[in-house]
Design a protein around this motif. Sequence first.
Motif, PDB file in Angstrom:
ATOM      1  N   ALA A  76       0.828  -1.212   0.000  1.00 40.64           N
ATOM      2  CA  ALA A  76       0.000   0.000   0.000  1.00 40.64           C
ATOM      3  C   ALA A  76       0.859   1.258   0.000  1.00 40.64           C
ATOM      4  N   VAL A  77       1.968   1.239   0.744  1.00 40.36           N
ATOM      5  CA  VAL A  77       2.856   2.406   0.770  1.00 40.36           C
ATOM      6  C   VAL A  77       3.489   2.622  -0.603  1.00 40.36           C
ATOM      7  N   ILE A  78       3.968   1.537  -1.208  1.00 44.04           N
ATOM      8  CA  ILE A  78       4.601   1.650  -2.526  1.00 44.04           C
ATOM      9  C   ILE A  78       3.587   2.112  -3.566  1.00 44.04           C
ATOM     10  N   LEU A  79       2.377   1.594  -3.509  1.00 51.08           N
ATOM     11  CA  LEU A  79       1.366   1.973  -4.488  1.00 51.08           C
ATOM     12  C   LEU A  79       0.991   3.451  -4.368  1.00 51.08           C
ATOM     13  N   ALA A  80       0.950   3.967  -3.157  1.00 53.54           N
ATOM     14  CA  ALA A  80       0.688   5.397  -2.997  1.00 53.54           C
ATOM     15  C   ALA A  80       1.790   6.216  -3.655  1.00 53.54           C
ATOM     16  N   HIS A  81       3.027   5.759  -3.510  1.00 55.56           N
ATOM     17  CA  HIS A  81       4.158   6.447  -4.145  1.00 55.56           C
ATOM     18  C   HIS A  81       4.054   6.368  -5.665  1.00 55.56           C
ATOM     19  N   LEU A  82       3.714   5.193  -6.186  1.00 58.57           N
ATOM     20  CA  LEU A  82       3.578   5.049  -7.632  1.00 58.57           C
ATOM     21  C   LEU A  82       2.411   5.880  -8.168  1.00 58.57           C
ATOM     22  N   ALA A  83       1.342   5.982  -7.383  1.00 59.36           N
ATOM     23  CA  ALA A  83       0.199   6.791  -7.817  1.00 59.36           C
ATOM     24  C   ALA A  83       0.590   8.254  -8.004  1.00 59.36           C
ATOM     25  N   ALA A  84       1.525   8.726  -7.175  1.00 62.13           N
ATOM     26  CA  ALA A  84       1.960  10.118  -7.266  1.00 62.13           C
ATOM     27  C   ALA A  84       2.848  10.362  -8.478  1.00 62.13           C
ATOM     28  N   GLN A 109      -6.725   0.994   3.849  1.00 64.75           N
ATOM     29  CA  GLN A 109      -5.579   1.301   2.993  1.00 64.75           C
ATOM     30  C   GLN A 109      -5.994   1.439   1.543  1.00 64.75           C
ATOM     31  N   PHE A 110      -6.800   0.510   1.060  1.00 65.20           N
ATOM     32  CA  PHE A 110      -7.161   0.546  -0.355  1.00 65.20           C
ATOM     33  C   PHE A 110      -8.282   1.535  -0.643  1.00 65.20           C
ATOM     34  N   GLY A 111      -9.074   1.868   0.359  1.00 61.92           N
ATOM     35  CA  GLY A 111      -9.983   2.999   0.196  1.00 61.92           C
ATOM     36  C   GLY A 111      -9.206   4.299   0.044  1.00 61.92           C
ATOM     37  N   THR A 112      -8.124   4.421   0.796  1.00 60.08           N
ATOM     38  CA  THR A 112      -7.263   5.597   0.675  1.00 60.08           C
ATOM     39  C   THR A 112      -6.599   5.643  -0.696  1.00 60.08           C
ATOM     40  N   LEU A 113      -6.084   4.494  -1.160  1.00 61.39           N
ATOM     41  CA  LEU A 113      -5.474   4.442  -2.486  1.00 61.39           C
ATOM     42  C   LEU A 113      -6.479   4.800  -3.572  1.00 61.39           C
ATOM     43  N   ARG A 120      -8.398   3.515 -10.661  1.00 61.62           N
ATOM     44  CA  ARG A 120      -7.280   2.750 -11.225  1.00 61.62           C
ATOM     45  C   ARG A 120      -6.539   1.910 -10.188  1.00 61.62           C
ATOM     46  N   VAL A 121      -7.235   1.472  -9.153  1.00 61.12           N
ATOM     47  CA  VAL A 121      -6.621   0.672  -8.095  1.00 61.12           C
ATOM     48  C   VAL A 121      -7.249  -0.718  -8.070  1.00 61.12           C
ATOM     49  N   ASP A 122      -6.407  -1.747  -8.054  1.00 65.71           N
ATOM     50  CA  ASP A 122      -6.833  -3.139  -7.929  1.00 65.71           C
ATOM     51  C   ASP A 122      -6.411  -3.673  -6.561  1.00 65.71           C
ATOM     52  N   LEU A 123      -7.253  -4.503  -5.976  1.00 63.43           N
ATOM     53  CA  LEU A 123      -6.932  -5.157  -4.713  1.00 63.43           C
ATOM     54  C   LEU A 123      -6.811  -6.654  -4.960  1.00 63.43           C
ATOM     55  N   GLY A 124      -5.581  -7.097  -5.215  1.00 55.09           N
ATOM     56  CA  GLY A 124      -5.316  -8.519  -5.379  1.00 55.09           C
ATOM     57  C   GLY A 124      -4.979  -9.134  -4.037  1.00 55.09           C
TER      58      GLY A 124
END
Length: 372
Positions: A76-84, A109-113, A120-124
Motif C-alpha cells: 500500500a505504501v509503494i502503491l501510494a508512491h507510484l500513484a503520485a 488502505q485501499f480505500g485511501t489508495l 485505477r486501483v486493484d486489490l489482489g
Amino acid sequence: MAAPRTADDRIRGTARGEAPVPLSVLDLVTVGSGRTATQALRTSVDIARLAERRGYHRHWVAEHHSMPGVASSSPAVILAHLAAHTERIRLGSGGVMLPNHAPLVVAEQFGTLEALAPGRVDLGLGRAPGTDGATAAALRGGERSGEGADDFPQQLAELTAFLDDDFPDGHPYARIHAVPGPVQATAAGGVQSPARPPIWLLGSSGFSARLAGMLGLPFAFAHHFSARHTIPALDLYRDSFRPSEALDAPYALIGVAAFASDTAGEARRQVLTGALSMLRLRTGRPGLIPTPQEAEAYAFSALEREFVDGWLADVVHGTPDEVRAGLDDLRKRTGADELMITSNAHGADARVRSYGLIADAYGLPDSAATPN
C-alpha cells in the motif's frame, strides 16, 4: 445480465499494438547486490512510468517479508508512491497476503489508495503468508496469531463487507465503517465516488482458483513460480465460475517471468541472476540479487544446476522476438486473458530496458503521459 462486465470492463480502451491480450507488470521491487532499497524503489517508479507510456495495462506490487532482495513488504505504501508518479496505468497488489492483516486495515488502505488514484486501483489478495512460518507468526501477533490460510474465505467476506459498507444489522461490525469508503456518501452533505477497488484472488494451486470461480471474481495465477499447476488451476477456475455483480464471465491473468535483451546470450546472463537468487532462497540462504558476474562465477553443484535449469525453463527469455514468440505460445496454451510480466534481474537499467523491448516487439505505442 446487462452490458458485459469483466476485469476493467474487458480492458476497455487499452492500446495493445499487436498484443493479442493486455500486457501488465508484476514488480517485486528487487534489490541487487551493491544497491539500496531506495534505488530499488526508484527503479519501480521508472518501470511504472515506462509501462504507462508504452501501453502496459496495470502495474502490481507483490507482498513479501524478511527477504533482503525484495523490498515490497508494504504494497500500500509503494502503491501510494507510484500513484503520485503516474497518471493512467492501473496500480494494485499482486497481492496483499490477507492472513497477515486485519481486513479493516486493508479496506482502509485501499480505500485511501482509491481516493488518491480514483478508478485505477486493484486489490489482489493471496492466502499464503509471503514468507516463512516464523515471520508469518510475527506478522500475525496478538489475538490474530492463530489465523491463517484456512480462515481466508471468512477474512475475504469480512473485507468485502467493509469495502461495501454492508454488514447486516446485528453484526458486531455493523456500526464500524472503513474510511475512505461508502459511508461518507450517507453523511449529511456527503459525496462519495461509487467506485471501490475491484477484488482479485491470487493463487498458485487450486484453492483460490475454485474460490474465485465460485464468487465470480477475476483470478490471477502465479505461473512464474508454479508453472506445472497453471492449466489445471485455470481449468478449475473456469469450470467453477459463477457470474456475479463483479464479473459476468471468467477472466484469468497469469504472472509470467520474462526478460528481453538485444541478444539471447545477454538475456540468459541477466536471468541467471534471478535463478541464483531463487536457489539461495529455496535452500534457506536468502540474500540480495547477485550481479551477473557473481552468477556466472558461481560453482553450481549438479543438484543446484538441475534446479536452476528447471527454473530457467519457465522463464521466457531471449531477444525481443523470441520473448514475444514465447509469450504468444504461453497465451495459446493457457487461454489467459492477460499476461503480467515480471522481469527479475540484478540491473535496474536492464530490467527497465526489458519492458521496453517487449513493448517494441508487440508494437505498443510510445506516448508521453497526459497531464490532468
